[in-house]
Design an enzyme around this catalytic site. Sequence first.
Site, PDB file in Angstrom:
ATOM      1  N   HIS A  54       0.827  -1.215   0.000  1.00  0.00           N
ATOM      2  CA  HIS A  54       0.000   0.000   0.000  1.00  0.00           C
ATOM      3  C   HIS A  54       0.855   1.255   0.000  1.00  0.00           C
ATOM      4  O   HIS A  54       2.046   1.227   0.303  1.00  0.00           O
ATOM      5  CB  HIS A  54      -0.911   0.025   1.231  1.00  0.00           C
ATOM      6  CG  HIS A  54      -0.144   0.097   2.529  1.00  0.00           C
ATOM      7  ND1 HIS A  54       0.557  -0.971   3.042  1.00  0.00           N
ATOM      8  CD2 HIS A  54       0.034   1.111   3.403  1.00  0.00           C
ATOM      9  CE1 HIS A  54       1.135  -0.625   4.180  1.00  0.00           C
ATOM     10  NE2 HIS A  54       0.845   0.639   4.420  1.00  0.00           N
ATOM     11  N   ASP A 102       0.464   4.750   2.132  1.00  0.00           N
ATOM     12  CA  ASP A 102      -0.287   5.092   3.332  1.00  0.00           C
ATOM     13  C   ASP A 102      -1.423   6.063   3.031  1.00  0.00           C
ATOM     14  O   ASP A 102      -1.204   7.097   2.389  1.00  0.00           O
ATOM     15  CB  ASP A 102       0.645   5.758   4.354  1.00  0.00           C
ATOM     16  CG  ASP A 102       1.565   4.747   5.008  1.00  0.00           C
ATOM     17  OD1 ASP A 102       1.150   3.594   5.188  1.00  0.00           O
ATOM     18  OD2 ASP A 102       2.713   5.137   5.325  1.00  0.00           O
ATOM     19  N   HIS A 107       4.813   0.204   0.189  1.00  0.00           N
ATOM     20  CA  HIS A 107       5.502  -0.634   1.174  1.00  0.00           C
ATOM     21  C   HIS A 107       4.570  -1.687   1.748  1.00  0.00           C
ATOM     22  O   HIS A 107       3.355  -1.639   1.563  1.00  0.00           O
ATOM     23  CB  HIS A 107       6.110   0.223   2.295  1.00  0.00           C
ATOM     24  CG  HIS A 107       5.089   0.972   3.098  1.00  0.00           C
ATOM     25  ND1 HIS A 107       4.444   2.086   2.633  1.00  0.00           N
ATOM     26  CD2 HIS A 107       4.594   0.755   4.335  1.00  0.00           C
ATOM     27  CE1 HIS A 107       3.602   2.529   3.541  1.00  0.00           C
ATOM     28  NE2 HIS A 107       3.666   1.736   4.598  1.00  0.00           N
ATOM     29  N   ARG A 149       5.776   5.072  14.983  1.00  0.00           N
ATOM     30  CA  ARG A 149       5.597   5.595  13.629  1.00  0.00           C
ATOM     31  C   ARG A 149       5.078   7.025  13.681  1.00  0.00           C
ATOM     32  O   ARG A 149       4.114   7.326  14.386  1.00  0.00           O
ATOM     33  CB  ARG A 149       4.571   4.709  12.916  1.00  0.00           C
ATOM     34  CG  ARG A 149       4.455   4.943  11.450  1.00  0.00           C
ATOM     35  CD  ARG A 149       3.220   4.197  10.945  1.00  0.00           C
ATOM     36  NE  ARG A 149       2.517   5.137  10.142  1.00  0.00           N
ATOM     37  CZ  ARG A 149       2.406   5.049   8.822  1.00  0.00           C
ATOM     38  NH1 ARG A 149       2.857   4.014   8.176  1.00  0.00           N
ATOM     39  NH2 ARG A 149       1.812   5.993   8.150  1.00  0.00           N
TER      40      ARG A 149
HETATM   41  C1  SIN Z   1       3.177   0.565   7.865  1.00  0.00           C
HETATM   42  O1  SIN Z   1       3.461   1.690   8.167  1.00  0.00           O
HETATM   43  O2  SIN Z   1       2.480   0.300   6.918  1.00  0.00           O
HETATM   44  C2  SIN Z   1       3.783  -0.547   8.699  1.00  0.00           C
HETATM   45  C3  SIN Z   1       5.140  -0.864   8.249  1.00  0.00           C
HETATM   46  C4  SIN Z   1       5.792  -1.882   9.142  1.00  0.00           C
HETATM   47  O3  SIN Z   1       5.313  -2.150  10.245  1.00  0.00           O
HETATM   48  O4  SIN Z   1       6.806  -2.423   8.724  1.00  0.00           O
END
Ligand code: SIN
Length: 281
Positions: free
Chosen positions: A99, A101, A258, A273
């Site tokens: 995806h 984000d 990602h 995050r």
């Molecule tokens: C995300 O931000 O999509 C999660 C990425 C991760 O946990 O590696």
Amino acid sequence: MLDIKPMTGAIGAEILGLDLKASISVDLAKALRHALMDHQVIVFRDQHLDIAAQKRLTRVFGSILRLPYVEPMAEDPEVIAVLKEASEAKVGVFGGEWHSDFSFLETPPAGSVLNAVDVPEVGGDTVWANQVLAYETLPDELRQTVDAHDAIHVGKPYGAKYAPPAKHRASNSIRMTRGDPNADIERRHPAALPHPRAGRKALFVNPIYTTRLNGMTDEASAPILEALYKHSIRPEFCCRLRWRPGDVAVWDNRLAMHCAVNDYDGARRLLYRTTFSDTPD
Ligand code: SIN
């Protein structure tokens, strides 16, 4: 000025020799923004940042954004704890499908920072894929279709296609909310998104939030989107980060997709995050 070690031939670079706990000068901040644009994902090893230092780093790239649907940390509404406990098995993880984000927002986030606190000995990697390269290597006919269409994205929980069925157990460690009127609605973005500064287009459709190409039915769009998804994550477009505690990664959300690899049942994984809006230069 920066000591840069590319991670692959296509995407990702480690930035060596910096201590991000120290203050970040104007020149260094500019160099980091340029490195992010050039490499789409930049990684700093062995940083062990606290939340304040992570937020300072995030502001190098843009203003910190609050996000729909995801409950932030009680201690800080600008930070999400991406957590799966060792006791949680056979559950979905946050970001466990390819995806970009929050692509369903009117202005999708410019990028994010992940700060590794606790990571499995093995597994729990994050993978990114270069969507500029994906766009530029599309077969002509597919690229013409992409150039001619906007794509429709929806967050409504959580993207039409992958909405978890009621009995599917998602991780208890990250709490998702429902019913955000700003995010539940459909939004259109060019399927080939021009980057405001990189001056190049990136393929901007993803299997979580994109429902169809504008002007086409879901059924007519489905085979085209499937072909785009298959192409967009070819191994030669990707880099994969084997996390160590203390590592920090920053990525550009418009240039790269990602995916969090969910292969570590029985181990704890915790990353903080932060997410940022558009970069200052
Ligand atoms: C995300 O931000 O999509 C999660 C990425 C991760 O946990 O590696």
